[in-house]
Write a protein that holds these residues in place. Structure first.
Motif, PDB file in Angstrom:
ATOM      1  N   GLY A  51      -9.394   0.762  -4.108  1.00 40.95           N
ATOM      2  CA  GLY A  51      -8.743  -0.542  -4.055  1.00 40.95           C
ATOM      3  C   GLY A  51      -9.068  -1.369  -5.276  1.00 40.95           C
ATOM      4  N   LEU A  52      -8.035  -1.965  -5.875  1.00 43.33           N
ATOM      5  CA  LEU A  52      -8.197  -2.782  -7.076  1.00 43.33           C
ATOM      6  C   LEU A  52      -7.794  -4.216  -6.783  1.00 43.33           C
ATOM      7  CD1 LEU A  52      -6.632  -0.233  -9.555  1.00 43.33           C
ATOM      8  CD2 LEU A  52      -8.946  -1.163  -9.780  1.00 43.33           C
ATOM      9  N   PRO A  53      -8.500  -5.193  -7.347  1.00 41.11           N
ATOM     10  CA  PRO A  53      -8.150  -6.598  -7.107  1.00 41.11           C
ATOM     11  C   PRO A  53      -6.705  -6.892  -7.506  1.00 41.11           C
ATOM     12  CG  PRO A  53     -10.281  -6.422  -8.231  1.00 41.11           C
ATOM     13  CD  PRO A  53      -9.681  -5.051  -8.238  1.00 41.11           C
ATOM     14  N   GLY A  54      -5.973  -7.517  -6.600  1.00 39.68           N
ATOM     15  CA  GLY A  54      -4.614  -7.928  -6.891  1.00 39.68           C
ATOM     16  C   GLY A  54      -3.569  -6.834  -6.797  1.00 39.68           C
ATOM     17  N   VAL A  55      -3.990  -5.604  -6.449  1.00 34.40           N
ATOM     18  CA  VAL A  55      -3.049  -4.486  -6.346  1.00 34.40           C
ATOM     19  C   VAL A  55      -2.826  -4.168  -4.872  1.00 34.40           C
ATOM     20  CG1 VAL A  55      -2.627  -2.062  -6.871  1.00 34.40           C
ATOM     21  CG2 VAL A  55      -3.708  -3.540  -8.578  1.00 34.40           C
ATOM     22  N   THR A  56      -1.575  -4.198  -4.449  1.00 38.70           N
ATOM     23  CA  THR A  56      -1.213  -3.945  -3.057  1.00 38.70           C
ATOM     24  C   THR A  56      -0.406  -2.659  -2.968  1.00 38.70           C
ATOM     25  OG1 THR A  56      -1.135  -6.323  -2.606  1.00 38.70           O
ATOM     26  CG2 THR A  56      -0.051  -4.864  -1.031  1.00 38.70           C
ATOM     27  N   ILE A  57      -0.752  -1.798  -2.039  1.00 41.77           N
ATOM     28  CA  ILE A  57      -0.011  -0.552  -1.855  1.00 41.77           C
ATOM     29  C   ILE A  57       0.849  -0.639  -0.598  1.00 41.77           C
ATOM     30  CG2 ILE A  57      -1.795   0.807  -3.006  1.00 41.77           C
ATOM     31  CD1 ILE A  57      -2.591   1.840  -0.173  1.00 41.77           C
ATOM     32  N   THR A  58       1.913   0.140  -0.587  1.00 43.43           N
ATOM     33  CA  THR A  58       2.780   0.269   0.588  1.00 43.43           C
ATOM     34  C   THR A  58       2.641   1.695   1.106  1.00 43.43           C
ATOM     35  OG1 THR A  58       4.354  -1.305  -0.359  1.00 43.43           O
ATOM     36  CG2 THR A  58       5.140   0.092   1.449  1.00 43.43           C
ATOM     37  N   PRO A  59       2.013   1.874   2.261  1.00 46.38           N
ATOM     38  CA  PRO A  59       1.797   3.237   2.751  1.00 46.38           C
ATOM     39  C   PRO A  59       3.089   3.897   3.211  1.00 46.38           C
ATOM     40  CG  PRO A  59       0.992   1.609   4.342  1.00 46.38           C
ATOM     41  CD  PRO A  59       1.408   0.846   3.118  1.00 46.38           C
ATOM     42  N   PRO A  60       3.161   5.222   3.094  1.00 47.43           N
ATOM     43  CA  PRO A  60       2.207   6.097   2.427  1.00 47.43           C
ATOM     44  C   PRO A  60       2.368   6.011   0.905  1.00 47.43           C
ATOM     45  CG  PRO A  60       4.039   7.391   3.263  1.00 47.43           C
ATOM     46  CD  PRO A  60       4.263   5.984   3.724  1.00 47.43           C
ATOM     47  N   TRP A  61       1.277   5.740   0.220  1.00 43.77           N
ATOM     48  CA  TRP A  61       1.298   5.503  -1.219  1.00 43.77           C
ATOM     49  C   TRP A  61       1.031   6.811  -1.964  1.00 43.77           C
ATOM     50  CZ3 TRP A  61       2.983   1.533  -3.895  1.00 43.77           C
ATOM     51  CH2 TRP A  61       2.641   1.404  -5.252  1.00 43.77           C
ATOM     52  N   VAL A  62       1.954   7.171  -2.863  1.00 45.73           N
ATOM     53  CA  VAL A  62       1.807   8.406  -3.628  1.00 45.73           C
ATOM     54  C   VAL A  62       0.861   8.170  -4.798  1.00 45.73           C
ATOM     55  CG1 VAL A  62       2.995  10.187  -4.954  1.00 45.73           C
ATOM     56  CG2 VAL A  62       4.120   9.148  -2.968  1.00 45.73           C
ATOM     57  N   MET A  63      -0.122   9.046  -4.943  1.00 42.38           N
ATOM     58  CA  MET A  63      -1.135   8.931  -5.977  1.00 42.38           C
ATOM     59  C   MET A  63      -0.648   9.527  -7.297  1.00 42.38           C
ATOM     60  SD  MET A  63      -3.653   7.391  -4.525  1.00 42.38           S
ATOM     61  CE  MET A  63      -4.825   7.638  -5.869  1.00 42.38           C
ATOM     62  N   GLY A  64      -1.371   9.220  -8.378  1.00 42.92           N
ATOM     63  CA  GLY A  64      -1.186   9.909  -9.645  1.00 42.92           C
ATOM     64  C   GLY A  64      -0.381   9.155 -10.687  1.00 42.92           C
ATOM     65  N   ALA A  65      -0.775   9.327 -11.965  1.00 43.63           N
ATOM     66  CA  ALA A  65      -0.070   8.696 -13.079  1.00 43.63           C
ATOM     67  C   ALA A  65       0.517   9.713 -14.045  1.00 43.63           C
ATOM     68  CB  ALA A  65      -1.025   7.765 -13.841  1.00 43.63           C
ATOM     69  N   ASP A  66      -0.161  10.836 -14.248  1.00 45.51           N
ATOM     70  CA  ASP A  66       0.261  11.849 -15.211  1.00 45.51           C
ATOM     71  C   ASP A  66       1.095  12.934 -14.550  1.00 45.51           C
ATOM     72  OD1 ASP A  66      -0.639  11.216 -17.801  1.00 45.51           O
ATOM     73  OD2 ASP A  66      -2.677  11.853 -17.329  1.00 45.51           O
ATOM     74  N   CYS A  67       2.052  13.505 -15.300  1.00 43.07           N
ATOM     75  CA  CYS A  67       2.719  14.697 -14.780  1.00 43.07           C
ATOM     76  C   CYS A  67       3.619  15.326 -15.823  1.00 43.07           C
ATOM     77  CB  CYS A  67       3.525  14.394 -13.512  1.00 43.07           C
ATOM     78  SG  CYS A  67       5.126  13.610 -13.777  1.00 43.07           S
ATOM     79  N   THR A  68       4.013  16.544 -15.536  1.00 37.18           N
ATOM     80  CA  THR A  68       5.081  17.235 -16.239  1.00 37.18           C
ATOM     81  C   THR A  68       5.997  17.849 -15.198  1.00 37.18           C
ATOM     82  OG1 THR A  68       5.594  18.876 -17.961  1.00 37.18           O
ATOM     83  CG2 THR A  68       3.887  19.466 -16.389  1.00 37.18           C
TER      84      THR A  68
END
Length: 346
Positions: A51-68
């Motif tokens: 959990g990060l301050p000011g960041v709200t997730i909507t479940p189910p929240w998909v993880m990850g930033a990198d991809c190909t």
């Protein structure tokens, strides 16, 4: 659609593979849909779970930033990207209209967001995002390397090349070799022709860093890095420090920095609050600068490097999507050297 998700913040036990998510549809004429082949972890992903301050997730929240992956569909306004293209993804989303975006500085956009943190992430079978955030690469690039490449390399390139303006005569101290940004910074520094000095708490990681070209190494658990740097430079210090650790290393970074030196930071994995003696700052005429991700031009540049087979990130380990929690546990252990990859499609 299968995806690695969380539905609430907490520990790694919150991670769950779901197979009941809808396949995302194109939301704009300039969107593309990517059938994701592989993703890679960043320290940011651990922060998102916690959990990060000011960041709200909507479940189910998909993880990850990198991809190909491979482009599956494109909007009717997309040019230069077509179904069947193998692509990498820039995780940074901007509105493309603000004064910073118009000037080509997308990471300064007031509405800048990151996949996996502010928008649903990449650890899913399909991903929809603006075409401006994808670049085609040769299909011959290994999926593990391509997945592990974008965030760390883009971040390191901006830090080393754009912000710190490292040149061949520089000596650059890089903290925490083994992490993705540190390893990318090492490779970029050596590609420029400068000297790279690196730290780790592991002698094994230091040995592997020397094999990648590190000129000097420091076990920061055994020596005072600042004092050792001074000793090895005849008290002159290094010209550049790359520090994404924050609280735990800040004073050592400044202690290692020579006159007119540049310190560049992109994070604070050990904590965000640091102290600086302003008298030393002005007397030594240091430059302290922040850096976040990279702009479109920098993404083009690193994509060309990847396409040419350069700056390929070391891979620590590869996990199946079903074993996503184990991948996170590996990252949380701090024992990795290189990127941790999660394969979505076989």
């Amino acid at each position: 659609m299968r995806a690695l998700t969380i539905s609430a913040h907490g520990g790694l036990d919150r991670l769950e593979v779901r197979d009941d998510l809808p396949v995302p549809e194109l939301a704009s004429p300039t969107d593309v849909r990517v059938r994701v082949t592989a993703t890679a972890l960043n320290h940011l992903d651990l922060f998102v779970v916690e959990g990060l301050p000011g960041v709200t997730i909507t479940p189910p929240w998909v993880m990850g930033a990198d991809c190909t992956g491979v482009v599956d569909a494109v909007g009717n306004g997309v040019r230069g990207i077509a179904p069947g293209d193998t692509v990498i993804v820039n995780p940074g989303l901007s509105d493309r209209t603000c004064e910073y975006c118009v000037a080509g500085e997308q990471p300064l956009c007031p509405r800048y967001r990151l996949l996996g943190e502010h928008a649903p992430g990449t650890m899913a079978e399909y991903l929809v995002l603006p075409a401006a955030n994808v670049r085609a690469i040769p299909a011959s690039i290994p999926a593990e390397s391509a997945a592990a490449f974008p965030l760390s390399t883009l971040t390191a390139w901006r830090m080393v090349v754009t912000r710190a303006r490292v040149e061949p005569h520089d000596t650059v101290l890089i903290w925490g070799i083994g992490g993705g940004v540190a390893l990318a910074a090492l490779q970029i520094v050596k590609r420029i022709g400068a000297r790279a000095w690196v730290t780790s708490g592991s002698d094994e990681k230091l040995a592997r860093a020397r094999a990648l070209g590190a000129d000097e190494t420091f076990n920061h658990r055994e020596v005072d890095v600042a004092k050792e740097v001074r000793a090895r430079t005849g008290k002159r210090g290094v010209s550049v420090v790359v520090d994404d650790v924050g609280e735990a290393t800040w004073s050592k970074s400044l202690g290692a920095l020579g006159r007119a030196g540049r310190l560049v930071t992109c994070g604070g994995t050990s904590g965000p609050m640091v102290q600086t003696d302003v008298r030393r700052l002005f007397w030594n005429q240091w430059t302290i600068m922040g850096s976040t991700m990279g702009n479109d031009a920098e993404f083009d540049t690193i994509t060309a490097e990847l396409s040419a087979g350069r700056l390929l990130p070391p891979i620590d380990s590869v996990f199946a999507l079903a074993d996503g929690r184990a991948a996170f546990e590996r990252l949380a252990s701090g024992g990795q050297f290189g990127k941790i990859v999660v394969k979505v499609q076989e």
